[in-house]
Design a protein around this motif. Structure first.
Motif, PDB file in Angstrom:
ATOM      1  N   ASN A   7     -26.708  24.991  76.646  1.00  0.00           N
ATOM      2  CA  ASN A   7     -27.278  25.197  75.328  1.00  0.00           C
ATOM      3  C   ASN A   7     -27.831  23.905  74.770  1.00  0.00           C
ATOM      4  OD1 ASN A   7     -26.406  27.776  75.568  1.00  0.00           O
ATOM      5  ND2 ASN A   7     -24.684  27.573  74.185  1.00  0.00           N
ATOM      6  N   SER A   8     -28.926  24.031  74.018  1.00  0.00           N
ATOM      7  CA  SER A   8     -29.453  22.865  73.342  1.00  0.00           C
ATOM      8  C   SER A   8     -28.697  22.679  72.042  1.00  0.00           C
ATOM      9  CB  SER A   8     -30.950  23.051  73.067  1.00  0.00           C
ATOM     10  OG  SER A   8     -31.147  24.156  72.230  1.00  0.00           O
ATOM     11  N   GLY A   9     -28.750  21.481  71.491  1.00  0.00           N
ATOM     12  CA  GLY A   9     -28.066  21.220  70.231  1.00  0.00           C
ATOM     13  C   GLY A   9     -26.842  20.364  70.448  1.00  0.00           C
ATOM     14  N   SER A  10     -26.124  20.117  69.363  1.00  0.00           N
ATOM     15  CA  SER A  10     -24.954  19.248  69.458  1.00  0.00           C
ATOM     16  C   SER A  10     -23.757  20.002  69.999  1.00  0.00           C
ATOM     17  CB  SER A  10     -24.636  18.681  68.079  1.00  0.00           C
ATOM     18  OG  SER A  10     -24.157  19.696  67.238  1.00  0.00           O
ATOM     19  N   ARG A  11     -22.828  19.264  70.597  1.00  0.00           N
ATOM     20  CA  ARG A  11     -21.622  19.879  71.140  1.00  0.00           C
ATOM     21  C   ARG A  11     -20.641  20.228  70.032  1.00  0.00           C
ATOM     22  NH1 ARG A  11     -19.787  17.360  76.758  1.00  0.00           N
ATOM     23  NH2 ARG A  11     -21.586  18.035  77.929  1.00  0.00           N
ATOM     24  N   SER A  12     -20.687  19.515  68.909  1.00  0.00           N
ATOM     25  CA  SER A  12     -19.701  19.728  67.859  1.00  0.00           C
ATOM     26  C   SER A  12     -20.014  20.947  67.003  1.00  0.00           C
ATOM     27  CB  SER A  12     -19.602  18.488  66.972  1.00  0.00           C
ATOM     28  OG  SER A  12     -20.849  18.252  66.358  1.00  0.00           O
ATOM     29  N   GLY A  13     -21.264  21.376  66.923  1.00  0.00           N
ATOM     30  CA  GLY A  13     -21.644  22.501  66.075  1.00  0.00           C
ATOM     31  C   GLY A  13     -22.007  23.720  66.881  1.00  0.00           C
ATOM     32  N   ILE A  14     -22.345  24.766  66.180  1.00  0.00           N
ATOM     33  CA  ILE A  14     -22.789  25.997  66.833  1.00  0.00           C
ATOM     34  C   ILE A  14     -24.262  25.828  67.189  1.00  0.00           C
ATOM     35  CG2 ILE A  14     -23.219  28.450  66.504  1.00  0.00           C
ATOM     36  CD1 ILE A  14     -20.800  28.485  64.630  1.00  0.00           C
ATOM     37  N   ASN A  15     -24.598  26.126  68.425  1.00  0.00           N
ATOM     38  CA  ASN A  15     -25.980  26.029  68.874  1.00  0.00           C
ATOM     39  C   ASN A  15     -26.741  27.264  68.457  1.00  0.00           C
ATOM     40  OD1 ASN A  15     -25.445  23.591  70.201  1.00  0.00           O
ATOM     41  ND2 ASN A  15     -24.657  24.697  71.959  1.00  0.00           N
ATOM     42  N   LYS A  16     -27.877  27.059  67.809  1.00  0.00           N
ATOM     43  CA  LYS A  16     -28.697  28.181  67.388  1.00  0.00           C
ATOM     44  C   LYS A  16     -29.607  28.596  68.535  1.00  0.00           C
ATOM     45  CE  LYS A  16     -28.742  27.192  62.504  1.00  0.00           C
ATOM     46  NZ  LYS A  16     -29.579  27.017  61.316  1.00  0.00           N
ATOM     47  N   PRO A  17     -29.826  29.893  68.693  1.00  0.00           N
ATOM     48  CA  PRO A  17     -30.730  30.358  69.748  1.00  0.00           C
ATOM     49  C   PRO A  17     -32.150  29.870  69.497  1.00  0.00           C
ATOM     50  CG  PRO A  17     -29.588  32.208  68.695  1.00  0.00           C
ATOM     51  CD  PRO A  17     -29.258  30.990  67.928  1.00  0.00           C
ATOM     52  N   THR A  18     -32.888  29.657  70.568  1.00  0.00           N
ATOM     53  CA  THR A  18     -34.290  29.269  70.441  1.00  0.00           C
ATOM     54  C   THR A  18     -35.198  30.487  70.459  1.00  0.00           C
ATOM     55  OG1 THR A  18     -34.362  28.883  72.821  1.00  0.00           O
ATOM     56  CG2 THR A  18     -33.992  26.971  71.422  1.00  0.00           C
ATOM     57  N   MET A  19     -34.675  31.621  70.957  1.00  0.00           N
ATOM     58  CA  MET A  19     -35.443  32.869  70.988  1.00  0.00           C
ATOM     59  C   MET A  19     -34.513  34.049  70.728  1.00  0.00           C
ATOM     60  SD  MET A  19     -37.984  32.317  74.207  1.00  0.00           S
ATOM     61  CE  MET A  19     -39.431  33.006  73.455  1.00  0.00           C
TER      62      MET A  19
END
Length: 84
Positions: A7-19
């Motif tokens: 997943n993209s994004g930070s490891r500490s937070g929830i990753n938001k979908p890109t699609m």
């Protein structure tokens, strides 16, 4: 592979979908369609693919993927009270 690796994004937070993925069905002969959100996709860090989570499978086999907008609602909502 773990979700954190893909997943993209930070490891500490929830990753938001890109699609998001939708099933699109025509409504009668009106020329209008009903869009039902059934999937979310997260881009791989290397940009060469996606991890996709589907809550349903389209009967006709067709899934429409659209880029997630800033105001898109999550695929799974929390169990808290509805906003007023």
């Amino acid at each position: 592979m773990s979700n954190q690796q893909n997943n993209s994004g930070s490891r500490s937070g929830i990753n938001k979908p890109t699609m998001f993925g939708y099933v699109v069905r025509p409504i009668g002969n009106s020329g209008k369609s009903s869009w039902s959100k059934i999937a979310a996709a997260w881009a791989h860090k290397d940009g060469q693919g996606f991890d996709v989570r589907m809550d349903a499978v389209p009967v006709d086999g067709r899934l429409v993927l659209r880029a997630a907008a800033e105001d898109d609602q999550p695929l799974v909502e929390n169990d808290g009270p509805a906003p007023s």
